[in-house]
Every structure is written in C-alpha cells, then in structure tokens.
Design a protein around this motif. Structure first.
Motif, PDB file in Angstrom:
ATOM      1  N   ARG A  84       0.832  -1.203   0.000  1.00  0.00           N
ATOM      2  CA  ARG A  84       0.000   0.000   0.000  1.00  0.00           C
ATOM      3  C   ARG A  84       0.875   1.264   0.000  1.00  0.00           C
ATOM      4  NH1 ARG A  84      -5.249   1.845   1.302  1.00  0.00           N
ATOM      5  NH2 ARG A  84      -5.991  -0.276   1.292  1.00  0.00           N
ATOM      6  N   ARG A  87       2.272   1.683  -3.561  1.00  0.00           N
ATOM      7  CA  ARG A  87       1.288   2.116  -4.542  1.00  0.00           C
ATOM      8  C   ARG A  87       0.799   3.540  -4.278  1.00  0.00           C
ATOM      9  NH1 ARG A  87      -1.305  -1.667  -8.000  1.00  0.00           N
ATOM     10  NH2 ARG A  87       0.407  -2.953  -8.736  1.00  0.00           N
ATOM     11  N   GLU A  88       0.556   3.850  -3.020  1.00  0.00           N
ATOM     12  CA  GLU A  88       0.065   5.203  -2.705  1.00  0.00           C
ATOM     13  C   GLU A  88       1.125   6.243  -3.033  1.00  0.00           C
ATOM     14  OE1 GLU A  88      -3.383   4.258   0.584  1.00  0.00           O
ATOM     15  OE2 GLU A  88      -1.466   4.989   1.331  1.00  0.00           O
ATOM     16  N   LEU A  91       0.999   6.800  -6.639  1.00  0.00           N
ATOM     17  CA  LEU A  91      -0.190   7.565  -7.039  1.00  0.00           C
ATOM     18  C   LEU A  91      -0.020   9.057  -6.807  1.00  0.00           C
ATOM     19  CD1 LEU A  91      -3.068   5.219  -5.853  1.00  0.00           C
ATOM     20  CD2 LEU A  91      -2.467   5.804  -8.197  1.00  0.00           C
TER      21      LEU A  91
ATOM     22  N   GLU B 111      -6.256  -6.481  -1.138  1.00  0.00           N
ATOM     23  CA  GLU B 111      -5.758  -5.119  -1.265  1.00  0.00           C
ATOM     24  C   GLU B 111      -5.082  -4.926  -2.624  1.00  0.00           C
ATOM     25  OE1 GLU B 111      -2.248  -4.046   1.098  1.00  0.00           O
ATOM     26  OE2 GLU B 111      -3.406  -2.364   1.848  1.00  0.00           O
ATOM     27  N   PHE B 115      -6.101  -2.342  -5.635  1.00  0.00           N
ATOM     28  CA  PHE B 115      -5.203  -1.349  -6.230  1.00  0.00           C
ATOM     29  C   PHE B 115      -5.034  -1.571  -7.720  1.00  0.00           C
ATOM     30  CE2 PHE B 115      -3.761   0.060  -2.036  1.00  0.00           C
ATOM     31  CZ  PHE B 115      -3.580   1.403  -2.304  1.00  0.00           C
ATOM     32  N   SER B 120      -7.870   6.196 -11.133  1.00  0.00           N
ATOM     33  CA  SER B 120      -7.201   7.411 -10.710  1.00  0.00           C
ATOM     34  C   SER B 120      -8.148   8.591 -10.806  1.00  0.00           C
ATOM     35  CB  SER B 120      -5.988   7.663 -11.593  1.00  0.00           C
ATOM     36  OG  SER B 120      -4.838   7.615 -10.834  1.00  0.00           O
TER      37      SER B 120
END
Lengths: 436, 123
Positions: A84, A87-88, A91, B111, B115, B120
């Motif tokens: 996470r 990926r975050e 982003l 999870e 993702f 987006s």
C-alpha cells in the motif's frame, strides 16, 4: 593520549559555537522529536526521517544490523502494508529512498508540497509500528546481500571502510554494509527498533516546508512514539595504523588519514579550507591539470592518476586525509606527493593559495545547502546534535579561518598517528612508513 | 476465508451453542481427520495461491510439524489403520495455526486486487 584530550576539547567547544552565533537550537516536539526545515520556494518538498541508529550503534555480535534496518524501511506496519505504501506513493508521484550512514539511518520521501502530511504519517507508522515480519526478512536479506556484493567489488568503498576501521576500530569504525556472515534475525531487529526508534533519537528534516508546519505534523504523527533517551555512545577514540587489503583491481589505491575534527567545530571549518587548499578536484570536465597542489601532482603522473583530499566530520570525531589512485608503478610517487603537499601546508600557506582555498570551501559549503540530498544529510546530522546551522552561518564560520590556522592545523594533523590504507595488488603497493 | 458465517452469534447464545456444539463435535469426529493425527488446518486445500503463500510464511518448526503430521497420516492410510482413541489428535490440540496467516494473506491479496483495479482521480 592526544586523542582523548582533543575529544574533550571538542565537547567543550560545542557551547562556544552557540555563543558565537554560528548555530541555533533546533525545534522539538513535546516528546522530543527534533524538527528542522529549510523552507525554500520550490514546488516540491522532501521529508526525511533521521534515526540516530547508524552502524556505530550496532550492539556487539550484531554487526550489520543497521543495514537490515535500512532495508526494512517502508515495509509492512500496523497501519499500512508495504504494498500500500508503494502504490500510494506512486499515485501521488513521490519517491522513497533509504540511506545508511555511520551515525544515522535516513528514510526520505520526495513529493509535491501538498502530500507532505501523508509522508510524515508514513514515517510515524514506520517508527512506531513496523512489523519486521519473518516472511519479509527473506527478501530484505537478499537485498542486503546484493548491496554488499556490489560494494565488495568497489575499491573506493573498500578504501573508505578500511580507513574508518583502522582509525576508530569500533563505533565509527564499524562497517556500514552487512557482511554475508552477519548473524541477524527478526527478533534482533525488533529489539534494535525498541531500543533506538525512540523520539529522542529521531529527527524529522524537510526542505520546502516551513518548520512550524512540519512541527505540527510531527506532533500528531509521532505522538505514539516513546520518548526514550538520547543516544548514549562511547566517545570515539582515534587509533590509527596500517591496513593492507588485497583486491582485484587495475589501479593501486592508497589513503593516508589523520585524526581530524568533529563536524561543526572551528577546527572542522579550518580543515574544510585545508581540504580545498590541497584540492585535487576537477572543476572542468576532462581537465588534466589544476592549480591545487594535488591536481598538479596528479597531472604530472598522468595515466589516469587521481589524488584528492577528504575531510569527514562526525558528531564527536573526524578524519582528514589524502587519497591517491594510480597505476601500481606510480602509486608510491602519487602518495608521497600527497603527503608532501600536506607537509608543505604545515610549513606555510601563501596568501594567494589561502584566498583560493577559502573561496572554494565557501562555495562548497554553501552549495551543500542547494542540493536536496546533501542539505537533508547536513540538517539531519545537525538536528541530531540539537542544532541548526544555516548556509550563511556556515559561511560566517569559514570567514573566521585565517591562513595561520590552516598551517597550524596541518601540523597538528601530521603529529597524530597516521592511518595508512592500501587497496589493490598489495605486493606491489608501498608501506605506510615509506611515505613520510 | 470468505463465506457467510453465523459463528459469532451461535457462540454468543448459550441455547444455540448448547444445541449445535454436540452436532459440530459429531461432524468433526465423523470427518475423521483427527483419527489420522491431522489438524483442521492441515486438510485445507493447499492448491490455491493464498494457502500456498500462507504455508510459505509458517515459522520453520511449524512447517516441519505440519509435514510430519501429513507423513503420519499417509502411513496410517497406507497401512489401512487409524490412530487409537489415545493416540488420535485431541480436540484441544486441534489448533488453527494457519488460519490467522491465511486471513492476513487474503487481506493482502484483496488489497492488491483493489489497487490493480483502481481508478485514478484528480483532487
């Protein structure tokens, strides 16, 4: 002997720098996390978590544990999984890096200004809730091993590591990279984190963010971190000695180092000027000659010979020296030339040379605040010592240096026991005592 | 693992658990895995990504014990016998040692799936 008394002198000197106005005290959160920021007007920002848990703090028998801690950054924690976080970060367009030094381990996030709160929160979780899970350990250990093998093949790193281990033996002499035989388990890592991931050993450093904003973010993100106590460390003792490292490399490498000064002390600034005076850096790409004595000596030898001076400053000790690399038949000449130019500086420094050296030292010092990586490193080391030195304050400290101080320092360096390191085909390389 | 479950409600109610527990015990006995010396978590279908990953994450000694139980069961099966009442796995030894890891891995996989299908958006 000499090393102990000068270490004491260094400790006494720290408050005088405060009085002289070269540094100001650093901001702290309520539980003791030190906060320091350089608020520049760029659209991006960087935040670094600096933990005073570098290689010198490794417990006995657990050499290399700090390297594992570095690679366990941004792994699964109680709040977010490693996946996470990755990926975050992608982003929001951030970049995460980890870095290990002798004094501290640093985790850095570079991002857009608006995302700074997210990364401060990630750092808070990293400190308070990293799981150090067994199944992650395998991939971390593989990474650690591959980093070790990469540097194992780099003679420049071998030289610097050998210089430190001969000069300080333990503490600052601990190798940064975990050897393939290092005996570290997740239980050791959990224990190490419990001992060292405490507020009083942590600094949060940022560029592109105001200090007030960073402090309020740190107040919430690090609220759960135990206060603990500041790092307790045995004062570094300088030993010196000869080390010969057999290494499969074309060029011969020789480094001669002496006991230097701790970062931020007046002697350290003098040593910076002395370093620029000896020189050896190339200021024009592909140039083969320069004005500095070391550059002139290297160009005389030719064939890719390089001679440079170095000045490492740590919280309570320093190392100053010269480093020559040249073909085996010319290395003795190169190393001798390097030592001779230091001896010449100990006799006298001409006003002209001093002016050039001071200008170069000032430029170098100021430009360290310009690049994000070096500014973070600088602010982090200062913050852990409880102070903040701005670019103009470091320039003011350099202004105080006189030509006489430089030659006095050079003489003082030469009076300490030299640390001589040769790396390469040792049968063809000179012995330390032949260089003086 | 997924699926609709009323286990918490049943456990909370004295009446329901009093009625259903003996039925459950009888069912477990009838299924017979304990008579082969196995635990419930040993007989879960291993050929899924989640369980394979969970088994990989077992601490070393637990992994060996799992294999040992399976070998024992295999021997019983070959020799067409089962354990006696004394040597069979006791109900209190039937520990769900793998289930917490399976839950953790399943959450991670979910999870990842989320993702991978993320849309987006701009703030």
């Amino acid at each position: 002997m000499l090393s102990i008394s000068s270490a004491r002198k260094t400790l006494n000197l720290v408050p005088t720098i405060f009085k002289a106005g070269y540094a100001s005290a650093v901001t702290k959160t309520s539980n003791g996390v030190k906060v320091s920021a350089l608020d520049e007007s760029s659209p991006t920002a960087s935040v670094s978590l600096v933990i005073n848990a570098g290689a010198r703090f490794e417990p006995k028998g657990k050499a290399g544990i700090a390297h594992f801690v570095k690679n366990f950054g941004f792994k699964n924690n109680g709040h977010r999984s490693a996946f996470r976080i990755t990926r975050e970060t992608e982003l929001v367009g951030g970049v995460l890096t980890s870095n290990l030094g002798r004094e501290s381990v640093t985790f850095t996030a570079e991002c857009l200004k608006e995302d700074v709160p997210y990364f401060v929160e990630v750092f808070g979780d990293l400190v308070a809730q990293t799981k150090f899970a067994d199944h992650e350990f395998h991939s971390v250990a593989t990474q650690v091993a591959s980093e070790y093998h990469a540097v194992e093949a780099t003679p420049e790193v071998a030289v610097i590591e050998a210089v430190h281990s001969a000069a300080f033996r333990n503490g600052l002499g601990n190798p940064i990279y975990a050897a393939s035989y290092s005996d570290v388990t997740t239980d050791d890592l959990k224990q190490f984190a419990a001992d060292h991931f405490v507020a009083n050993k942590i600094a949060l450093v940022a560029t592109g963010v105001s200090e007030a904003e960073l402090k309020s973010l740190a107040d919430t993100a690090f609220a759960k971190v135990a206060a603990g106590s500041a790092a307790k460390v045995e004062a570094s003792k300088y030993f010196g000695g000869d080390v010969r490292v057999p290494f499969n490399t074309q060029l011969g490498h020789v480094a001669v180092a002496f006991e230097g000064a701790a970062a931020g002390t007046p002697d350290f600034y003098t040593a910076q000027v002395l370093r620029s005076l000896l020189g050896g850096d190339r200021f024009v790409k592909w140039s083969t000659s320069g004005v500095s004595p070391l550059a002139a000596a290297a160009s005389k030898i030719g064939n890719g010979a390089q001679i440079t001076a170095f000045n490492f400053g740590y919280s309570d000790a320093g190392l100053f020296g010269v480093y020559a690399q040249a073909e085996n038949n010319a290395i003795e000449q190169a190393a001798k030339a390097a030592v001779d130019s230091l001896k010449a500086a100990a006799k006298s420094v001409s006003a002209e040379d001093f002016k050039r050296a001071l200008a170069q030292a000032k430029f170098e010092s100021a430009s360290r605040y310009e690049s994000r990586v070096s500014a973070t490193e600088l602010l982090g080391a200062q913050a852990l010592q409880g102070q903040k030195v701005t670019a103009s304050e470091s320039l003011a400290a350099l202004e105080k240096v006189q030509a006489g101080d430089v030659s006095k320092l050079a003489a003082k360096l030469l009076s300490s026991k030299p640390t001589t390191v040769v790396v390469g085909k040792t049968s063809e390389l000179p012995y330390g005592d032949a260089l003086f | 693992m997924s699926g609709i479950t009323l286990v918490n409600q049943v456990k909370a109610s004295k009446f329901l658990s009093g009625v259903l527990q003996p039925v459950a015990n009888a069912f477990v006995n009838a299924s017979g895995y304990r008579k082969l010396g196995l635990r419930y978590d040993d007989v879960l279908r291993e050929e899924t990504d989640i369980i394979r990953e969970a088994v990989n994450r077992l601490p070393e000694n637990q992994g060996y014990e799992r294999v040992f139980r399976m070998k024992t069961a295999f021997q019983y099966s070959l020799s067409h016998t089962v354990a006696t009442k004394e040597t069979a796995l006791k109900p209190e030894d039937d520990i769900r040692y793998l289930t917490p890891i399976i839950d953790e891995v399943a959450a991670e996989f979910a999870e990842k799936e989320d993702f991978n299908n993320i849309k987006s958006y701009t703030k």
